[in-house]
Design an enzyme around this catalytic site. Structure first.
Site, mmCIF file in Angstrom:
data_model
loop_
_atom_site.group_PDB
_atom_site.id
_atom_site.type_symbol
_atom_site.label_atom_id
_atom_site.label_comp_id
_atom_site.label_asym_id
_atom_site.label_seq_id
_atom_site.Cartn_x
_atom_site.Cartn_y
_atom_site.Cartn_z
ATOM 1 N N GLY A 46 0.298 -3.174 3.686
ATOM 2 C CA GLY A 46 -0.457 -4.356 3.287
ATOM 3 C C GLY A 46 0.275 -5.118 2.210
ATOM 4 O O GLY A 46 1.087 -4.547 1.470
ATOM 5 N N CYS A 95 1.021 1.180 -3.839
ATOM 6 C CA CYS A 95 1.122 -0.281 -3.781
ATOM 7 C C CYS A 95 2.587 -0.667 -3.888
ATOM 8 O O CYS A 95 3.318 -0.070 -4.687
ATOM 9 C CB CYS A 95 0.333 -0.875 -4.947
ATOM 10 S SG CYS A 95 0.406 -2.670 -5.062
ATOM 11 N N HIS A 137 -7.977 -2.615 -0.830
ATOM 12 C CA HIS A 137 -6.861 -2.708 -1.768
ATOM 13 C C HIS A 137 -6.300 -4.135 -1.826
ATOM 14 O O HIS A 137 -6.087 -4.692 -2.906
ATOM 15 C CB HIS A 137 -5.776 -1.704 -1.338
ATOM 16 C CG HIS A 137 -4.531 -1.736 -2.161
ATOM 17 N ND1 HIS A 137 -4.154 -0.693 -2.981
ATOM 18 C CD2 HIS A 137 -3.569 -2.679 -2.289
ATOM 19 C CE1 HIS A 137 -3.011 -1.011 -3.574
ATOM 20 N NE2 HIS A 137 -2.639 -2.205 -3.167
ATOM 21 N N HIS A 141 -6.438 -7.334 -4.820
ATOM 22 C CA HIS A 141 -5.314 -8.108 -5.374
ATOM 23 C C HIS A 141 -5.711 -9.568 -5.588
ATOM 24 O O HIS A 141 -5.238 -10.215 -6.523
ATOM 25 C CB HIS A 141 -4.115 -8.074 -4.418
ATOM 26 C CG HIS A 141 -3.203 -6.895 -4.604
ATOM 27 N ND1 HIS A 141 -2.552 -6.630 -5.789
ATOM 28 C CD2 HIS A 141 -2.798 -5.919 -3.743
ATOM 29 C CE1 HIS A 141 -1.796 -5.542 -5.646
ATOM 30 N NE2 HIS A 141 -1.934 -5.081 -4.413
HETATM 31 NI NI NI Z 1 -1.008 -3.444 -3.547
#
Ligand code: NI
Length: 165
Positions: A46, A95, A137, A141
């Site tokens: 992602g 991440c 997630h 952001h």
């Molecule tokens: Ni991330």
């Protein structure tokens, strides 16, 4: 298409609220295409626009729950919001902006998201497991939230290697 630079956790851009996308124009398409290339190169699941320095509400999520023999594919979500969620999962989360670090984060097991596509058309998409985690997630952001602030704790190298946590 072009690779974009992925900002890392020291960058204040990652902690800012993103504005809605209002123009579904070639500039947006270029951004999404560049993000897809950047995501693939980084082997991620992602990527959110603020991670490449663009404070707009656009994310990509790789759908990995596909039948055997079929290709994983990228879902483009513009101005997304979670409209339903259920269940719970706790697991390691990472991440691309926090390379090499993972934390234990609780997320719903199923998530339903309403979003626009690159042409401005609204659609609904559901995700399970890793995909649900990824929806949450990436949407975080857009509100300037990095997973480290939601992690119960970060995992040690030992825990990661053993898979026991
Ligand atoms: Ni991330």
């Amino acid at each position: 298409m072009a690779l974009r630079n992925i900002l890392t956790q020291e960058d204040p851009t990652l902690y800012k609220e993103c504005r809605p996308v209002t123009d579904f124009n070639p500039r947006l398409h270029q951004l999404l295409d560049d993000m897809a290339e950047t995501l693939a190169k980084a082997n991620g699941v992602g990527l959110a626009a603020p991670q490449v320095g663009v404070l707009r509400r656009a994310v990509l999520v790789l759908e990995t729950n596909v039948p055997e023999g079929q290709d994983e594919y990228v879902i483009e979500l513009i101005n997304p919001r979670i409209v339903d969620s259920s269940g719970e999962q706790e697991g390691a989360e990472g991440c691309l902006s926090v390379p090499g670090e993972y934390g234990l984060v609780k997320r719903p097991m199923q998530v339903k998201v309403r979003a626009q596509n690159r042409y401005g058309e609204w659609f609904t998409v559901e995700g399970q497991g890793l995909t649900a985690r990824c929806f949450c997630h990436e949407l975080d952001h857009l509100d300037g939230v990095v997973f480290t602030s939601k992690a119960e704790r970060m995992l040690s190298q030992e825990e990661l290697e053993s898979g026991e946590y």
